[in-house]
Design an enzyme around this catalytic site. Structure first.
Site, short mmCIF file in Angstrom:
data_model
loop_
_atom_site.label_atom_id
_atom_site.label_comp_id
_atom_site.label_asym_id
_atom_site.label_seq_id
_atom_site.Cartn_x
_atom_site.Cartn_y
_atom_site.Cartn_z
CE1 TYR A 72 -3.31 -3.02 0.87
CE2 TYR A 72 -4.23 -1.21 -0.43
CZ TYR A 72 -4.30 -2.51 0.04
OH TYR A 72 -5.34 -3.31 -0.38
NE ARG A 75 -2.86 -0.29 -5.00
CZ ARG A 75 -4.04 -0.79 -4.61
NH1 ARG A 75 -4.08 -1.74 -3.68
NH2 ARG A 75 -5.17 -0.33 -5.12
CG HIS A 126 -13.96 -0.62 -3.52
ND1 HIS A 126 -13.68 -1.15 -4.75
CD2 HIS A 126 -15.20 -1.06 -3.21
CE1 HIS A 126 -14.71 -1.88 -5.18
NE2 HIS A 126 -15.64 -1.83 -4.27
CB CYS A 134 -7.49 1.65 14.88
SG CYS A 134 -6.84 0.39 16.00
CB CYS A 140 -9.63 1.08 18.44
SG CYS A 140 -8.86 2.70 18.18
CB CYS A 185 -4.14 2.71 16.74
SG CYS A 185 -5.52 3.75 17.27
C1 LIG Z 1 -13.21 -10.89 -7.15
C2 LIG Z 1 -14.71 -10.80 -6.95
C3 LIG Z 1 -15.42 -11.94 -7.62
N1 LIG Z 1 -14.99 -10.80 -5.51
C4 LIG Z 1 -15.92 -9.97 -5.02
O1 LIG Z 1 -16.61 -9.24 -5.70
C5 LIG Z 1 -16.03 -9.98 -3.52
C6 LIG Z 1 -16.93 -11.14 -3.06
C7 LIG Z 1 -18.28 -11.04 -3.52
C8 LIG Z 1 -19.24 -10.30 -2.93
N2 LIG Z 1 -20.40 -10.43 -3.66
C9 LIG Z 1 -20.18 -11.25 -4.70
C10 LIG Z 1 -21.04 -11.66 -5.73
C11 LIG Z 1 -20.53 -12.49 -6.67
C12 LIG Z 1 -19.18 -12.89 -6.59
C13 LIG Z 1 -18.33 -12.47 -5.58
C14 LIG Z 1 -18.84 -11.64 -4.65
N3 LIG Z 1 -16.53 -8.70 -3.05
C15 LIG Z 1 -16.12 -8.32 -1.81
O2 LIG Z 1 -15.39 -8.95 -1.10
C16 LIG Z 1 -16.66 -6.97 -1.33
C17 LIG Z 1 -15.51 -5.92 -1.27
C18 LIG Z 1 -15.00 -5.64 -2.63
C19 LIG Z 1 -13.97 -4.48 -2.58
C20 LIG Z 1 -12.55 -4.99 -2.55
N4 LIG Z 1 -11.61 -3.86 -2.62
C21 LIG Z 1 -11.13 -3.33 -3.74
N5 LIG Z 1 -10.30 -2.26 -3.72
C22 LIG Z 1 -9.83 -1.70 -2.46
C23 LIG Z 1 -8.58 -2.36 -2.03
C24 LIG Z 1 -7.42 -2.10 -2.96
O3 LIG Z 1 -7.61 -1.44 -3.99
O4 LIG Z 1 -6.33 -2.55 -2.62
S1 LIG Z 1 -11.61 -4.02 -5.26
C25 LIG Z 1 -10.45 -3.46 -6.43
O5 LIG Z 1 -10.47 -4.41 -7.46
C26 LIG Z 1 -11.35 -3.98 -8.49
C27 LIG Z 1 -10.60 -3.96 -9.79
O6 LIG Z 1 -11.57 -3.85 -10.79
P1 LIG Z 1 -11.47 -2.67 -11.90
O7 LIG Z 1 -11.34 -1.36 -11.22
O8 LIG Z 1 -12.57 -2.91 -12.82
O9 LIG Z 1 -10.04 -2.94 -12.59
P2 LIG Z 1 -9.62 -4.14 -13.55
O10 LIG Z 1 -8.15 -4.07 -13.66
O11 LIG Z 1 -10.29 -5.41 -13.15
O12 LIG Z 1 -10.27 -3.74 -14.97
C28 LIG Z 1 -9.80 -2.59 -15.63
C29 LIG Z 1 -10.73 -2.37 -16.81
O13 LIG Z 1 -10.37 -1.16 -17.46
C30 LIG Z 1 -10.19 -1.38 -18.84
N6 LIG Z 1 -9.15 -0.43 -19.26
C31 LIG Z 1 -7.80 -0.57 -19.13
N7 LIG Z 1 -7.18 0.58 -19.57
C32 LIG Z 1 -8.19 1.44 -19.95
C33 LIG Z 1 -8.20 2.76 -20.46
N8 LIG Z 1 -7.08 3.46 -20.69
N9 LIG Z 1 -9.41 3.33 -20.72
C34 LIG Z 1 -10.58 2.65 -20.55
N10 LIG Z 1 -10.63 1.38 -20.04
C35 LIG Z 1 -9.44 0.79 -19.75
C36 LIG Z 1 -9.83 -2.85 -18.99
O14 LIG Z 1 -10.22 -3.32 -20.26
C37 LIG Z 1 -10.67 -3.47 -17.86
O15 LIG Z 1 -11.98 -3.75 -18.32
C38 LIG Z 1 -11.83 -2.59 -8.12
O16 LIG Z 1 -13.09 -2.72 -7.54
C39 LIG Z 1 -10.79 -2.15 -7.08
O17 LIG Z 1 -11.29 -1.20 -6.18
N11 LIG Z 1 -17.14 -7.10 0.01
C40 LIG Z 1 -18.21 -7.85 0.25
O18 LIG Z 1 -18.84 -8.41 -0.60
O19 LIG Z 1 -18.52 -7.90 1.59
C41 LIG Z 1 -19.64 -8.71 1.88
C42 LIG Z 1 -19.78 -8.69 3.32
C43 LIG Z 1 -20.97 -8.23 3.81
C44 LIG Z 1 -21.15 -8.25 5.19
C45 LIG Z 1 -20.11 -8.72 6.03
C46 LIG Z 1 -18.91 -9.16 5.50
C47 LIG Z 1 -18.72 -9.11 4.12
#
Ligand SMILES: CC(C)NC(=O)[C@H](Cc1c[nH]c2ccccc12)NC(=O)[C@H](CCCC/N=C(/NCCC(=O)O)S[C@H]1O[C@H](COP(=O)(O)OP(=O)(O)OC[C@H]2O[C@@H](n3cnc4c(N)ncnc43)[C@H](O)[C@@H]2O)[C@@H](O)[C@H]1O)NC(=O)OCc1ccccc1
Length: 283
Positions: A72, A75, A126, A134, A140, A185
């Protein structure tokens, strides 16, 4: 199935935009690609051979907080080195002209706010690399809403040293960082500080989700603009279809990769760089 008529016509899009009042945007890492930040699916998906998605979990932080903090801190450093691009600025300018425009972003790089996107019309789904909390939540509740110290502390200096090749070279072992040398913290003195981001398996902010659902349900959403996201992470990936009212809502995809699958009558697909397409689309 063939894409709808005029699905990539900018004049047809502008005609629909003129007749659209309530507009939602859902943004992902592709929006910040032109600023020089890696996406999750691109090369950025791997950091030192670690899957970014694996590092973005409470489990990874529990196992090796030093490694996750280096990830992090790196990043944070990268995000501070780059600038918002024309895509961020186009969304911010559009928000200032359209009070009924709401921008949902999955990006934690703070580039929307650095482009002066009006905060009331922005939801950082996100969290942010630049907020801290913390790790002993909810016991906390200490948080720091904005901290861009780079490095955050001496033990993370390697992440801010552009001349230190070891950080990105997975063949060079990293010196383990003792937990005692990581930021703690200031309130409970026991918990480690952690990045104010939502990790996989953690819930998004409930009040924010309720507020977004209320905005979507308040009236017909005339247009949803889905920018630079692979739409695989939930709940973010579900908002576009949640906001769709059949026959009324246009879902507009802006992505480097063309995909017309699932498009409905009235939808649009613009293939290319968000930083060059958004200024054209939102002018
Ligand atoms: C992998 C996925 C299947 N898993 C999930 O979705 C999970 C589980 C889940 C929940 N519900 C579901 C339903 C179905 C399946 C799975 C799940 N979701 C969670 O865990 C969420 C939390 C999800 C958030 C995780 N944190 C991030 N980020 C912060 C951290 C960090 O960044 O370090 S997610 C992180 O990855 C994701 C990446 O995706 P994109 O941003 O789309 O990026 P990517 O590289 O994939 O794609 C880029 C795109 O851009 C295009 N592109 C590239 N260059 C360009 C360009 N130049 N111009 C235009 N387009 C372009 C490419 O073609 C491509 O299409 C973003 O969301 C990003 O924030 N929490 C939760 O559900 O909690 C519940 C809960 C409820 C109560 C109690 C307990 C729990």
């Amino acid at each position: 199935m063939a894409p709808p008529k005029d699905y990539d016509s900018i004049p047809a899009f502008h005609d629909k935009l003129l007749r659209s009042k309530r507009i939602l945007a859902v943004c992902g890492a592709g929006l910040s690609a032109a600023s020089g930040l890696p996406t999750f699916r691109g090369a950025g998906g791997l950091w030192r051979n670690h899957d970014a998605i694996q590092l973005a979990t409470p489990e990874a932080f529990g196992d090796d907080p030093g490694l996750v903090w280096l990830f992090y801190a790196y990043r944070r450093h990268m995000a501070l080195q780059v600038q918002p691009n024309a895509g961020h600025h186009a969304l911010a300018a559009f928000a200032k002209r359209n009070p009924d425009f709401l921008c949902l972003s999955q990006n934690v790089d703070n580039l929307h706010l650095r482009a002066h996107h009006p905060a009331p019309q922005l939801r950082l789904l996100h969290g942010s690399l630049f907020s801290l909390k913390c790790s002993r939540q909810p016991q906390c509740t200490w948080t720091d809403p904005y901290n861009d110290a780079d490095p955050l502390c001496p033990s993370l200096a390697a992440a801010a040293d552009d001349n230190d090749p070891t950080l990105l070279d997975a063949s060079k072992p990293l010196a383990p960082i003792p937990t005692s040398a990581l930021p703690h913290c200031p309130e409970c003195q026991t918990g480690l500080q952690r990045p104010g981001v939502v990790w996989f398996g953690e819930p998004l902010d409930e009040a924010m989700l309720d507020d977004i659902e209320a905005w979507i349900a308040a009236d017909v959403v005339d247009m949803v603009i889905v920018v630079g996201t692979s739409s695989v992470v939930y709940p973010a990936a579900g908002f576009a279809e949640d906001a769709r009212t059949e026959g009324k809502t246009s879902v507009v995809t802006v992505n480097m990769e063309r995909s017309v699958a699932g498009m409905r009558e009235g939808d649009f697909m613009f293939t290319g760089d968000a930083a060059s397409l958004l200024p054209e689309l939102l002018k």
